[in-house]
Structures are given as structure tokens and as C-alpha cells.
Scaffold this motif. Sequence first.
Motif, short mmCIF file in Angstrom:
data_model
loop_
_atom_site.label_atom_id
_atom_site.label_comp_id
_atom_site.label_asym_id
_atom_site.label_seq_id
_atom_site.Cartn_x
_atom_site.Cartn_y
_atom_site.Cartn_z
N GLU A 90 0.83 -1.20 0.00
CA GLU A 90 0.00 0.00 0.00
C GLU A 90 0.86 1.25 0.00
OE1 GLU A 90 -2.80 2.83 -0.13
OE2 GLU A 90 -3.09 0.70 -0.54
N ARG A 91 1.93 1.25 0.78
CA ARG A 91 2.84 2.41 0.80
C ARG A 91 3.49 2.61 -0.56
NH1 ARG A 91 6.96 1.64 5.30
NH2 ARG A 91 7.69 3.63 4.54
N MET A 92 3.92 1.50 -1.19
CA MET A 92 4.54 1.59 -2.52
C MET A 92 3.53 2.15 -3.54
SD MET A 92 6.65 -1.99 -2.45
CE MET A 92 7.22 -1.93 -4.13
N ARG A 93 2.31 1.65 -3.49
CA ARG A 93 1.27 2.11 -4.42
C ARG A 93 0.98 3.59 -4.20
NH1 ARG A 93 -1.59 -2.00 -4.03
NH2 ARG A 93 -2.66 -1.46 -2.11
N SER A 94 0.90 4.01 -2.95
CA SER A 94 0.62 5.41 -2.65
C SER A 94 1.74 6.32 -3.16
CB SER A 94 0.46 5.58 -1.14
OG SER A 94 0.26 6.93 -0.81
N LEU A 95 2.97 5.91 -2.95
CA LEU A 95 4.10 6.71 -3.45
C LEU A 95 4.07 6.81 -4.96
CD1 LEU A 95 6.93 5.43 -1.10
CD2 LEU A 95 5.94 7.73 -1.14
N LEU A 96 3.76 5.72 -5.62
CA LEU A 96 3.70 5.71 -7.08
C LEU A 96 2.59 6.64 -7.58
CD1 LEU A 96 4.69 4.54 -9.77
CD2 LEU A 96 3.09 2.66 -9.44
N GLU A 97 1.45 6.58 -6.93
CA GLU A 97 0.31 7.41 -7.36
C GLU A 97 0.57 8.90 -7.16
OE1 GLU A 97 -2.99 5.79 -5.20
OE2 GLU A 97 -3.12 4.04 -6.52
N HIS A 98 1.41 9.26 -6.21
CA HIS A 98 1.67 10.67 -5.94
C HIS A 98 2.88 11.20 -6.73
CE1 HIS A 98 -0.98 9.69 -2.56
NE2 HIS A 98 -1.38 10.93 -2.72
N GLY A 99 3.57 10.35 -7.44
CA GLY A 99 4.70 10.79 -8.25
C GLY A 99 4.21 11.47 -9.52
N ASP A 101 5.76 11.37 -12.52
CA ASP A 101 6.08 10.61 -13.73
C ASP A 101 6.16 9.13 -13.39
OD1 ASP A 101 7.10 9.51 -16.06
OD2 ASP A 101 8.66 11.03 -16.31
N ARG A 102 5.03 8.45 -13.51
CA ARG A 102 4.95 7.02 -13.15
C ARG A 102 5.98 6.18 -13.90
NH1 ARG A 102 -0.33 5.72 -10.67
NH2 ARG A 102 0.05 3.51 -11.04
N GLU A 103 6.12 6.45 -15.19
CA GLU A 103 7.05 5.66 -16.00
C GLU A 103 8.48 5.81 -15.48
OE1 GLU A 103 8.56 4.98 -20.59
OE2 GLU A 103 6.77 6.19 -20.22
N ALA A 104 8.87 7.03 -15.16
CA ALA A 104 10.23 7.25 -14.66
C ALA A 104 10.43 6.55 -13.31
CB ALA A 104 10.50 8.75 -14.53
N VAL A 105 9.42 6.63 -12.45
CA VAL A 105 9.53 5.99 -11.14
C VAL A 105 9.64 4.48 -11.29
CG1 VAL A 105 8.32 5.55 -8.97
CG2 VAL A 105 8.34 7.86 -9.94
N THR A 107 10.56 2.79 -13.95
CA THR A 107 11.82 2.47 -14.63
C THR A 107 12.98 2.47 -13.64
OG1 THR A 107 11.03 3.39 -16.71
CG2 THR A 107 13.42 3.18 -16.45
N ARG A 108 13.04 3.47 -12.79
CA ARG A 108 14.11 3.56 -11.80
C ARG A 108 14.00 2.42 -10.80
NH1 ARG A 108 17.55 7.68 -9.92
NH2 ARG A 108 17.37 8.27 -12.08
N PHE A 109 12.78 2.13 -10.36
CA PHE A 109 12.57 1.05 -9.40
C PHE A 109 13.06 -0.27 -9.97
CE2 PHE A 109 9.81 -2.35 -7.74
CZ PHE A 109 10.14 -2.27 -6.40
N VAL A 110 12.64 -0.60 -11.17
CA VAL A 110 13.01 -1.88 -11.77
C VAL A 110 14.52 -1.93 -12.03
CG1 VAL A 110 12.75 -3.31 -13.85
CG2 VAL A 110 10.74 -2.32 -12.75
N SER A 111 15.11 -0.81 -12.43
CA SER A 111 16.55 -0.80 -12.73
C SER A 111 17.39 -1.03 -11.49
CB SER A 111 16.95 0.51 -13.41
OG SER A 111 16.95 1.57 -12.49
N GLU A 112 16.83 -0.78 -10.32
CA GLU A 112 17.59 -0.93 -9.08
C GLU A 112 17.28 -2.23 -8.34
OE1 GLU A 112 17.23 2.66 -6.80
OE2 GLU A 112 18.00 3.88 -8.44
N LEU A 113 16.45 -3.09 -8.94
CA LEU A 113 16.15 -4.38 -8.33
C LEU A 113 17.34 -5.32 -8.45
CD1 LEU A 113 12.55 -5.11 -9.68
CD2 LEU A 113 13.18 -4.49 -7.34
N SER A 114 17.49 -6.21 -7.49
CA SER A 114 18.49 -7.26 -7.63
C SER A 114 18.03 -8.20 -8.75
CB SER A 114 18.62 -8.05 -6.32
OG SER A 114 17.44 -8.81 -6.09
N GLU A 115 18.93 -8.99 -9.26
CA GLU A 115 18.57 -9.93 -10.33
C GLU A 115 17.48 -10.90 -9.85
OE1 GLU A 115 20.63 -13.33 -13.14
OE2 GLU A 115 21.85 -11.66 -12.45
#
Length: 141
Positions: A90-99, A101-105, A107-115
Motif C-alpha cells: 500500500e505504501r509503494m502504491r501510494s508513493l507511485l500514485e503521488h509521483g 512521472d509514473r514511468e520514470a519511477v 523504470t528507476r525502481f526496476v533498474s535498481e532491483l536485484s537480479e
Amino acid sequence: MHDRKNDEPGATSGRRARGELESGVLAALYGATEPLTARQVRDGLPGDLAYTTVLTILSRLYDKGMLVRHRAGRGYAYAPARDEAAHTAERMRSLLEHGADREAVLTRFVSELSEEDEQLLQRLLSGHDGPQHSGRADEGP
């Protein structure tokens, strides 16, 4: 005399922010096997917090719908209203909704995930998540 070094970024004044206290209280409750009283929560937290401070945080979290409570003697025992995974999602969803540029957020999130996390996310998105699959009606087979 005013101590200016506490005005510098990163300096600590010895006081914790409300969000930090709420997070600590929630962590204590998520780690418990049963509901806890304010005194039990206080005893499980680092530092020397006042009982009234912990009680205030518990009351605020209860008012926000994040905790449930039941009578325990003259007070209450508290437990999380949802499990930790639901709260974090829920916290992640809320942060995403308030950003802005969803695509940029995303993209950055996925690029920083571990393999490993990236593979897990791909598996979840493709619907091959095994027994944890939600089975929602709006999902494909």
C-alpha cells in the motif's frame, strides 16, 4: 545559547521524527506473535521513550486504521490491521500514485532491483507465481 550544529543536514537533535517512531512501533507489532500493550511495545523499542509517547503513536496508528485493538486490563493491546506485506504494498502504491512521472519511477525502481527480485517480478507479472497467485477474477488464466 542556540546550538547551530543541530540545524545542519544530517544532524540529530536526539528526537525522532513521527514517521520514524510509527515505523518502529509497526515493526515491533509485526514482529510480535500476539497483540501488545503500549508498555510491551515501549519495552521492545530502542532508546528510552516515554510511555505516553508510545501510547500517542499507537492511538494515531489506530485512528489511521493501521491497527486493531482490544481491551487488556485497563488499557488496550494492539495488533496490525494488515500483514506487513499488505502494508508495504500500500505504501509503494501510494508513493507511485503521488509521483509526477509514473514511468520514470517504475523504470528507476526496476533498474535498481536485484537480479533475483527482477526475476520474481517477471514471474509474478507473467502469472507464473505458483501458490501465491491471487486468483483475482480480472486476471487471465
